[in-house]
Scaffold this active site. Sequence first.
Site, mmCIF file in Angstrom:
data_model
loop_
_atom_site.group_PDB
_atom_site.id
_atom_site.type_symbol
_atom_site.label_atom_id
_atom_site.label_comp_id
_atom_site.label_asym_id
_atom_site.label_seq_id
_atom_site.Cartn_x
_atom_site.Cartn_y
_atom_site.Cartn_z
ATOM 1 N N LEU A 68 -5.150 -34.544 -57.266
ATOM 2 C CA LEU A 68 -6.089 -34.904 -58.480
ATOM 3 C C LEU A 68 -5.909 -34.004 -59.719
ATOM 4 O O LEU A 68 -5.841 -33.031 -59.623
ATOM 5 C CB LEU A 68 -7.484 -34.691 -57.572
ATOM 6 C CG LEU A 68 -7.829 -34.980 -56.393
ATOM 7 C CD1 LEU A 68 -9.284 -34.729 -56.025
ATOM 8 C CD2 LEU A 68 -7.559 -36.453 -56.152
ATOM 9 N N ARG A 117 -13.916 -26.593 -69.265
ATOM 10 C CA ARG A 117 -14.174 -25.193 -69.670
ATOM 11 C C ARG A 117 -12.910 -24.728 -70.169
ATOM 12 O O ARG A 117 -12.958 -23.188 -70.675
ATOM 13 C CB ARG A 117 -14.426 -24.551 -68.432
ATOM 14 C CG ARG A 117 -15.823 -24.826 -67.801
ATOM 15 C CD ARG A 117 -16.019 -24.578 -66.172
ATOM 16 N NE ARG A 117 -15.341 -25.569 -65.301
ATOM 17 C CZ ARG A 117 -15.506 -25.710 -63.996
ATOM 18 N NH1 ARG A 117 -16.189 -24.678 -63.329
ATOM 19 N NH2 ARG A 117 -15.007 -26.676 -63.280
ATOM 20 N N GLY A 165 -16.979 -24.124 -54.095
ATOM 21 C CA GLY A 165 -17.831 -24.511 -53.083
ATOM 22 C C GLY A 165 -17.802 -23.674 -52.046
ATOM 23 O O GLY A 165 -16.605 -22.949 -51.800
ATOM 24 N N GLU A 188 -21.572 -27.083 -52.646
ATOM 25 C CA GLU A 188 -20.934 -26.831 -54.092
ATOM 26 C C GLU A 188 -21.882 -25.821 -54.653
ATOM 27 O O GLU A 188 -23.116 -25.762 -54.468
ATOM 28 C CB GLU A 188 -20.964 -28.100 -54.930
ATOM 29 C CG GLU A 188 -19.796 -29.324 -54.574
ATOM 30 C CD GLU A 188 -18.503 -28.427 -54.787
ATOM 31 O OE1 GLU A 188 -17.870 -27.904 -55.768
ATOM 32 O OE2 GLU A 188 -17.515 -28.345 -53.742
ATOM 33 N N ASN A 199 39.015 -12.739 -86.361
ATOM 34 C CA ASN A 199 38.008 -11.470 -86.826
ATOM 35 C C ASN A 199 37.319 -12.058 -87.835
ATOM 36 O O ASN A 199 38.061 -12.568 -88.992
ATOM 37 C CB ASN A 199 38.848 -10.254 -87.419
ATOM 38 C CG ASN A 199 37.705 -9.366 -87.512
ATOM 39 O OD1 ASN A 199 37.207 -8.276 -86.557
ATOM 40 N ND2 ASN A 199 37.464 -9.079 -88.906
ATOM 41 N N TYR A 244 26.514 -27.183 -95.117
ATOM 42 C CA TYR A 244 25.450 -28.243 -95.771
ATOM 43 C C TYR A 244 25.836 -28.223 -97.133
ATOM 44 O O TYR A 244 25.713 -27.353 -97.935
ATOM 45 C CB TYR A 244 24.298 -27.529 -95.344
ATOM 46 C CG TYR A 244 23.071 -28.549 -95.550
ATOM 47 C CD1 TYR A 244 23.156 -29.862 -95.178
ATOM 48 C CD2 TYR A 244 21.893 -28.124 -96.286
ATOM 49 C CE1 TYR A 244 22.034 -30.824 -95.393
ATOM 50 C CE2 TYR A 244 20.937 -29.025 -96.418
ATOM 51 C CZ TYR A 244 20.822 -30.339 -95.947
ATOM 52 O OH TYR A 244 19.940 -31.191 -96.362
ATOM 53 N N ALA A 300 39.329 -10.881 -98.963
ATOM 54 C CA ALA A 300 37.737 -10.548 -99.088
ATOM 55 C C ALA A 300 37.361 -11.447 -100.338
ATOM 56 O O ALA A 300 37.840 -11.479 -101.363
ATOM 57 C CB ALA A 300 37.412 -9.168 -99.293
#
Length: 457
Positions: A9, A16, A140, A155, A377, A387, A423
């Site tokens: 169910l 709540r 219940g 209940e 490396n 991008y 570099a």
Amino acid sequence: MEQLMAVILAAGEGKRMKSKKSKVVHEACGKALIEWVYTSVDNSGIKDCIVVVGHRADQVKERMGDRVKYVTQERQLGTGHAVMQAEEFLKGKDGYVMVLYGDAPLITPGTIKSTIELHKNNGNSVTIITADMDDPTGYGRIIRDGQGNFIKIIEEKDTNPEEKKIKEINSGLYCFNIDVLLESLKELNNNNKQGEYYLTDTPEIIKNKGKQVGIIKIADPNEVIGINDRIQLFEASEILKKRILERQMRSGVTIIDPKSTYISNDAVIGMDTVIYPGTIIEGTTVIGEDCVIGPNSRIVDSRIADRTEINCSIILKSSVGENTHIGPYAYVRPESVIGSEVKIGDFVEVKKSVIGDKTKISHLTYVGDAEVGSNVNLGCGVVTVNYDGVKKHKTHIGNNSFVGCNVNLVAPVTVNDNAYIAAGSTITEEVPESALAIARERQVIKEGWVTRRRIKK
Ligand code: UD1
Ligand code: CA
């Protein structure tokens, strides 16, 4: 032929919870409540499962997919009314049906199995799972006579002060003979405080027909906690979490601080792996043996091979080879494939890239949409410039190449095997095999420049 079915169910609103979502799709330990219930049903051997949906049916269906059949309860007129909606699937069938509530996720396959067994062996028409709760508020209650025989379920809202004190609660999990259930549903009414058709009235109806009502009172009340609000959701999550961690520890995983460790139910972790505090392992992650994971790491839907270390890092939907070190503070984004004996060091981000074996990317680097060979490396501060403001482009770096510090690799670009890049270079063109590429201004020295400036001042 004798059928074995389940009805879960899940049509109620769950007021709540104070939520826009259906209650049963709220998660405990990374899995929706209804999925926990379904998994236990499935593992108990019941393969024919019907879910009653209503409030936010779309969310429940999205979550459960085609693993189950659905019936819709347009208006939520109570748990008995919910089961009535499944009649089309139950009608004319001979056998047994387990009815479960989608908000009670802690039931185990073992309990479902033994309930069905006892139900059959004792010739019951309905068998109710109950438990003694220290605080039975909200559930219940089971009313028995002086001899302990079942009378009815009442209940909470319909109880008198004496009945409120009863500790034995209805779990909301039952095994019914299919024909008896359908018959008894026809006799339900809604003459109660909530004006609902209660499924909980059916055992009394069945008993009054002279048929047998059985009760299984289980020893561990934690197995039948129902979740109505977010505090109970937390409590159930804690119990599930403990079950998962204990299972991992029993199978040979060391968890230094269970309080701060979260592992999904579906994760698989190898023997002698050690998990440090603050680690979150989610989804269908598979981790090998002898790994060191954490502290403070998050791994989602990834595969980590044996003897690899993940330190203070995040790995999402990726795979990592053996003897690799990741972190501290690395971020591996989806669709990355990282080889064996690799080092991905501090403040390195890898996105949708392949990194070959024995490659070192030790610090402050961004590698996106790249294929990096083995034994490469990448110096400190290397950036794949993937991008161009409109599209993403790929970078290829061959085996044994050495990319110096602070190099920009403007994609699409290829660096072939055994190449060196000086570099500070900004590389925009292909670098041939075994070549050195330097792409930066030459250094200029202006002798005495500082002294002359001072004189002028
Ligand atoms: C229910 C039981 C109570 C038991 C407790 C165990 C009834 C009347 N009461 O109370 O005896 O101790 O569970 O946790 O059954 N649902 C529907 N359609 C509806 C109403 C509910 O599908 O019209 C579903 C809900 O989505 C939920 C489950 O049934 O998953 C239980 O409903 P809920 O309202 O939570 O019942 P409780 O008050 O907890
Ligand atoms: Ca409930």
